[in-house]
Design a protein around this motif. Structure first.
Motif, short mmCIF file in Angstrom:
data_model
loop_
_atom_site.label_atom_id
_atom_site.label_comp_id
_atom_site.label_asym_id
_atom_site.label_seq_id
_atom_site.Cartn_x
_atom_site.Cartn_y
_atom_site.Cartn_z
N MET A 95 0.84 -1.21 0.00
CA MET A 95 0.00 0.00 0.00
C MET A 95 0.88 1.26 0.00
N THR A 96 0.43 2.29 -0.72
CA THR A 96 1.18 3.53 -0.76
C THR A 96 1.13 4.18 0.61
N CYS B 264 1.46 -10.47 14.37
CA CYS B 264 0.78 -9.17 14.24
C CYS B 264 -0.48 -9.25 13.37
N TRP B 265 -0.49 -10.17 12.38
CA TRP B 265 -1.61 -10.22 11.45
C TRP B 265 -2.94 -10.45 12.17
N GLY B 266 -3.86 -9.52 12.01
CA GLY B 266 -5.19 -9.66 12.62
C GLY B 266 -5.19 -9.29 14.10
N PRO C 184 -3.18 9.88 9.08
CA PRO C 184 -4.38 10.06 8.25
C PRO C 184 -4.48 8.95 7.21
N ARG C 185 -5.68 8.70 6.73
CA ARG C 185 -5.90 7.76 5.64
C ARG C 185 -6.35 8.55 4.41
N MET C 186 -5.89 8.11 3.25
CA MET C 186 -6.23 8.83 2.02
C MET C 186 -7.41 8.15 1.31
N TYR C 187 -8.25 8.95 0.70
CA TYR C 187 -9.36 8.43 -0.12
C TYR C 187 -9.39 9.19 -1.44
N SER C 188 -9.43 8.45 -2.56
CA SER C 188 -9.49 9.09 -3.88
C SER C 188 -10.77 9.90 -3.96
N ILE C 189 -10.67 11.09 -4.49
CA ILE C 189 -11.86 11.95 -4.60
C ILE C 189 -12.76 11.43 -5.73
N THR D 183 -16.37 10.99 -1.58
CA THR D 183 -15.49 9.83 -1.58
C THR D 183 -16.31 8.54 -1.60
N THR D 184 -15.62 7.46 -1.94
CA THR D 184 -16.22 6.12 -1.99
C THR D 184 -15.40 5.25 -1.06
N VAL D 185 -15.98 4.86 0.06
CA VAL D 185 -15.18 4.22 1.11
C VAL D 185 -15.68 2.81 1.40
N ARG D 186 -14.78 1.85 1.30
CA ARG D 186 -15.16 0.50 1.74
C ARG D 186 -14.79 0.36 3.20
N VAL D 187 -15.79 0.03 4.03
CA VAL D 187 -15.55 -0.09 5.47
C VAL D 187 -14.92 -1.46 5.75
N ARG E 42 -14.19 -4.39 8.02
CA ARG E 42 -14.66 -5.05 9.25
C ARG E 42 -14.28 -6.51 9.14
N TYR E 43 -13.78 -7.07 10.22
CA TYR E 43 -13.46 -8.49 10.22
C TYR E 43 -13.37 -8.99 11.66
N ASP E 44 -13.43 -10.30 11.81
CA ASP E 44 -13.25 -10.92 13.13
C ASP E 44 -11.91 -11.61 13.13
N GLN F 157 -12.39 -3.38 13.30
CA GLN F 157 -12.73 -2.51 12.16
C GLN F 157 -11.54 -1.62 11.85
N GLY F 158 -11.44 -1.20 10.58
CA GLY F 158 -10.39 -0.26 10.19
C GLY F 158 -10.65 1.05 10.92
N VAL F 159 -9.59 1.73 11.33
CA VAL F 159 -9.81 2.92 12.15
C VAL F 159 -10.53 4.02 11.36
N ALA F 160 -10.05 4.34 10.15
CA ALA F 160 -10.68 5.45 9.42
C ALA F 160 -11.99 5.03 8.76
N SER F 161 -11.97 3.88 8.08
CA SER F 161 -13.21 3.47 7.41
C SER F 161 -14.28 3.13 8.45
N GLY F 162 -13.86 2.59 9.61
CA GLY F 162 -14.81 2.30 10.68
C GLY F 162 -15.39 3.60 11.24
N VAL G 117 -3.12 3.25 -7.35
CA VAL G 117 -3.43 1.95 -6.75
C VAL G 117 -2.94 1.89 -5.31
N TYR G 118 -3.62 1.10 -4.49
CA TYR G 118 -3.32 1.07 -3.07
C TYR G 118 -3.60 -0.30 -2.47
C1 LIG Z 1 -3.89 7.09 -2.56
C2 LIG Z 1 -4.89 6.21 -1.86
C3 LIG Z 1 -6.21 6.26 -2.24
C4 LIG Z 1 -7.14 5.46 -1.59
N1 LIG Z 1 -8.44 5.52 -1.98
C5 LIG Z 1 -9.36 4.77 -1.35
C6 LIG Z 1 -10.73 4.85 -1.73
O1 LIG Z 1 -11.11 5.60 -2.64
N2 LIG Z 1 -11.61 4.10 -1.04
C7 LIG Z 1 -11.22 3.24 -0.03
O2 LIG Z 1 -12.08 2.59 0.56
N3 LIG Z 1 -9.93 3.14 0.33
C8 LIG Z 1 -9.01 3.89 -0.29
N4 LIG Z 1 -7.70 3.81 0.09
C9 LIG Z 1 -7.38 2.95 1.27
C10 LIG Z 1 -7.56 3.78 2.55
O3 LIG Z 1 -6.62 4.82 2.60
C11 LIG Z 1 -7.36 2.97 3.83
O4 LIG Z 1 -6.15 2.28 3.74
C12 LIG Z 1 -8.49 1.98 4.07
O5 LIG Z 1 -9.73 2.63 4.20
C13 LIG Z 1 -8.22 1.21 5.36
O6 LIG Z 1 -7.99 2.13 6.40
P1 LIG Z 1 -8.62 1.95 7.83
O7 LIG Z 1 -8.02 3.00 8.70
O8 LIG Z 1 -10.08 1.82 7.77
O9 LIG Z 1 -8.08 0.53 8.26
P2 LIG Z 1 -6.80 0.23 9.16
O10 LIG Z 1 -7.05 0.56 10.57
O11 LIG Z 1 -5.61 0.83 8.50
O12 LIG Z 1 -6.81 -1.33 9.06
C14 LIG Z 1 -6.57 -1.95 7.80
C15 LIG Z 1 -5.68 -3.12 8.09
O13 LIG Z 1 -6.46 -4.09 8.77
C16 LIG Z 1 -5.91 -5.34 8.51
N5 LIG Z 1 -6.97 -6.20 7.98
C17 LIG Z 1 -7.92 -5.87 7.08
N6 LIG Z 1 -8.71 -6.91 6.84
C18 LIG Z 1 -8.24 -7.92 7.61
C19 LIG Z 1 -8.63 -9.27 7.81
N7 LIG Z 1 -9.68 -9.77 7.17
N8 LIG Z 1 -7.91 -10.03 8.66
C20 LIG Z 1 -6.87 -9.53 9.33
N9 LIG Z 1 -6.44 -8.24 9.19
C21 LIG Z 1 -7.11 -7.47 8.33
C22 LIG Z 1 -4.82 -5.17 7.49
O14 LIG Z 1 -3.58 -5.11 8.18
C23 LIG Z 1 -5.12 -3.83 6.89
O15 LIG Z 1 -3.99 -3.18 6.38
C24 LIG Z 1 -6.74 4.59 -0.55
C25 LIG Z 1 -5.40 4.54 -0.18
C26 LIG Z 1 -4.48 5.34 -0.80
C27 LIG Z 1 -3.05 5.27 -0.36
#
Ligand SMILES: Cc1cc2nc3c(=O)[nH]c(=O)nc-3n(C[C@H](O)[C@H](O)[C@H](O)COP(=O)(O)OP(=O)(O)OC[C@H]3O[C@@H](n4cnc5c(N)ncnc54)[C@H](O)[C@@H]3O)c2cc1C
Ligand SMILES: NC(=O)c1ccc[n+]([C@@H]2O[C@H](COP(=O)([O-])OP(=O)(O)OC[C@H]3O[C@@H](n4cnc5c(N)ncnc54)[C@H](OP(=O)(O)O)[C@@H]3O)[C@@H](O)[C@H]2O)c1
Length: 391
Positions: A1-2, A146-148, A177-182, A195-199, A201-203, A210-215, A390-391
Motif C-alpha cells: 500500500m502507498t 501481528c496479522w489480525g 491520516p488515511r487517504m481516499y481518492s476523490i 469519496t467512496t469508502v469501503r468499510v 470489518r473483520y473478526d 474494524q479499520g480505524v478510518a473506514s470504521g 493503486v493502493y
Molecule cells: C492514494 C490512496 C487512495 C485510496 N483511496 C481509497 C478509496 O477511494 N476508497 C477506499 O475505501 N480506500 C481507499 N484507500 C485505502 C484507505 O486509505 C485505507 O487504507 C483503508 O480505508 C483502510 O484504512 P482503515 O483505517 O479503515 O483501516 P486500518 O485501521 O488501516 O486497518 C486496515 C488493516 O487491517 C488489517 N486487515 C484488514 N482486513 C483484515 C482481515 N480480514 N484479517 C486480518 N487483518 C485485516 C490489514 O492489516 C489492513 O492493512 C486509498 C489509499 C491510498 C493510499
C-alpha cells in the motif's frame, strides 16, 4: 500500500494549502449512505464532506481523513493496562493531554505493527515470548503474530510490562491520516468533496475489528458530524490536457472513485473526447456502485463504452481484465488513436493482472510480440498515457 508521506500535506491543492494534515479543516459530513445493497459482502459508502470557500481540488486528487479510534477500542486498552484514562501524558508535540485522548486521537492502537513488538521487547528485554519475535531474525514470526491483532492483544498476551503511560508513545506508532481518492468534480459540486469508502470489518482472534478510518466513517460520521480533513494533490493521475483525447478507465471496487470524478469533470466541461469505463465488483444486484449515474451517462452517449465484470454472478470468475481481452481489437484501436489508460484500486493483484492483459491486448492488436508490447507500453508511460492510482 502507498504510504502517506509527511511531506504530502505540503503539496495541498490550489487555494487549500492553508489546510494540511497538521492543520486540518474541520469538515461537516453532509451525506453518508451505503452504496452496496442488502446481501452484499461489502459495505461501501458514498460520503460527502463540506469544504470552506477557496478550498479546491482537481480530479485525480485525494482527501486525507484524520480518524479517531473508537471508544470501545480505547477502553479495552485502558482495561488491559489497568489505567483509568485521566493519567497525563505528553503527545508527539510535547503537549500535555489525558491518556484517553492520546489513545483516541494520537496513537495507532488498531492494526499491530512489528515495531510495537520490538519496542515492547526493549522495555522488557527479559521477556522470553517477546524475544522469540523481536529483531530482524524473527521478522516472519512477528509478522505472523501481528496479522489480525491490535495493541490490546499485545498488552493482553504480554501483560503488565508497561510501567508508565508515557511508554505507550515508545511502543505504539502515531495515528496517521488515511487517504481516499476523490469521487467528485468540483465543477459539479462546488461546495463539497465526495469519496467512496469501503468499510473494513473483520473478526480475528475472538474479537470484532474494524479499520480505524473506514470504521470511523462507517459508524461515527453521520450527517452533521465534524471530521478533520485535508486535500492532497496527485499530479501523477490527471485527465489529458487535450480535451479530445480518448480515455480508458479501469476501476473495479472503490477504484471507481476517481473515474466518477473524471467523468463528472469532462461532462461539466463538455469535453468531446471518448470515455470508456471498465467496472468490476462481486455481484451486479448489490455491488454496482453508482449504477444509475453511470448508466445514464452511457445512455446519453457521454460515457461512450461501459463494460462491467461481476465476478460472482456466475460459476467462473470474470474480472475487468477478461472484459479487456474480449474487447481487445477495439481497445487497441483506442490506444492507437492516442487513448490515455488509467487504473485505480487494488495494487497487489488487480493492477498487475490488468497490466499483463494490456500487454497482451497490445501484442495482439499490433500483431507483435510481447517484447514489442512492452516497448509500446513504455512509450505510453513516457507520454503519461498510462497512469495508476493503486493502493
Ligand atoms: C492514494 C490512496 C487512495 C485510496 N483511496 C481509497 C478509496 O477511494 N476508497 C477506499 O475505501 N480506500 C481507499 N484507500 C485505502 C484507505 O486509505 C485505507 O487504507 C483503508 O480505508 C483502510 O484504512 P482503515 O483505517 O479503515 O483501516 P486500518 O485501521 O488501516 O486497518 C486496515 C488493516 O487491517 C488489517 N486487515 C484488514 N482486513 C483484515 C482481515 N480480514 N484479517 C486480518 N487483518 C485485516 C490489514 O492489516 C489492513 O492493512 C486509498 C489509499 C491510498 C493510499
Ligand atoms: N487497506 C485496507 O484495509 C483496505 C480497505 C479498503 C479497500 N482496500 C483495497 O481497496 C481496493 C478495492 O477494494 P474493494 O473491496 O472496493 O474492491 P476489490 O477487492 O478490488 O474487488 C472488486 C472486484 O475486483 C475483483 N478482483 C479480485 N481479484 C482481482 C484481480 N486479480 N483482478 C481483477 N479483479 C479482481 C473482485 O472479485 P472477487 O472478490 O470475486 O475475487 C471484485 O469483483 C483493494 O485493494 C482493497 O484491498 C484496502
Amino acid at each position: 500500500m502507498t504510504e502517506v508521506l509527511e511531506q504530502d500535506s505540503k503539496s495541498a491543492v490550489g487555494h487549500a494549502s492553508k489546510y494540511t494534515r497538521n492543520n486540518p479543516y474541520y469538515s461537516t459530513v453532509t451525506y453518508n449512505e451505503l452504496l452496496t445493497g442488502e446481501g452484499s459482502e461489502k459495505e461501501t459508502r458514498h460520503i460527502e464532506l463540506s469544504l470552506e470557500e477557496g478550498m479546491s481540488y482537481t480530479p485525480g486528487d485525494a482527501v486525507g481523513i484524520l480518524p479517531e479510534n473508537r471508544a470501545e477500542a480505547v477502553s479495552e486498552v485502558l482495561t488491559a493496562l489497568g489505567y483509568k484514562g485521566d493519567e497525563r501524558v505528553l503527545d508527539h508535540y510535547k503537549v500535555e493531554i489525558s491518556l484517553e485522548e492520546a489513545l483516541r486521537t494520537r496513537l495507532q492502537i488498531g492494526k499491530l505493527a512489528r515495531s510495537s513488538v520490538n519496542q515492547l521487547f526493549k522495555i522488557a528485554p527479559d521477556n522470553a515470548g517477546l524475544k522469540e519475535m523481536a529483531g530482524p531474525d524473527n521478522k516472519a514470526r512477528a509478522e505472523e503474530y501481528c496479522w489480525g491483532r491490535e495493541l490490546v492483544d499485545l498488552l493482553t498476551d504480554f501483560p503488565w510490562l508497561i510501567k508508565e503511560p508515557q511508554q505507550l508513545f515508545q511502543v505504539v506508532a502515531r495515528l496517521t491520516p488515511r487517504m481516499y481518492s476523490i469521487a467528485s468534480s468540483q465543477l459539479a459540486h462546488p461546495d463539497d468533496v465526495q469519496t467512496t469508502v469501503r468499510v473494513v470489518r473483520y473478526d480475528s482472534h475472538g474479537r470484532n475489528r474494524q479499520g480505524v478510518a473506514s470504521g470511523h466513517l462507517g459508524d461515527r460520521a453521520g450527517t452533521g458530524i465534524t471530521i478533520p480533513i485535508f486535500l492532497h494533490a496527485n499530479n501523477n493521475f490527471r485527465l489529458p490536457v487535450d480535451s479530445s483525447a480518448p480515455v480508458i478507465m479501469i476501476g473495479p471496487g472503490t477504484g471507481i472513485a476517481p473515474f466518477r470524478s473524471f467523468l463528472e469533470e469532462r461532462q461539466a466541461k463538455g469535453e468531446p473526447g471518448d470515455n470508456w469505463l471498465f467496472f468490476g465488483e462481486q455481484r451486479e444486484k448489490m455491488d454496482f456502485l453508482y449504477k444509475d449515474q453511470l448508466q445514464q451517462m452511457h445512455r446519453d452517449g457521454f460515457l461512450t463504452r461501459l463494460d462491467t465484470a461481476f465476478s460472482r454472478d456466475q460459476h467462473a470468475k470474470i474480472y475487468v481484465q477478461d472484459r479487456m481481452q474480449e474487447r481487445a481489437k477495439e481497445l487497441y484501436e483506442w490506444l492507437d488513436r492516442g487513448a490515455y489508460f488509467y487504473v485505480c484500486g487494488d495494487a497487489t493483484r488487480m493492477a498487475k493482472d490488468v497490466e499483463t492483459a494490456l500487454l497482451d491486448v497490445i501484442a495482439k492488436g499490433s500483431n507483435g510480440t510481447l517484447e514489442h508490447a512492452a516497448e509500446y507500453l513504455a512509450g505510453m508511460k513516457k507520454q503519461k498515457r498510462y497512469q495508476l492510482d493503486v493502493y
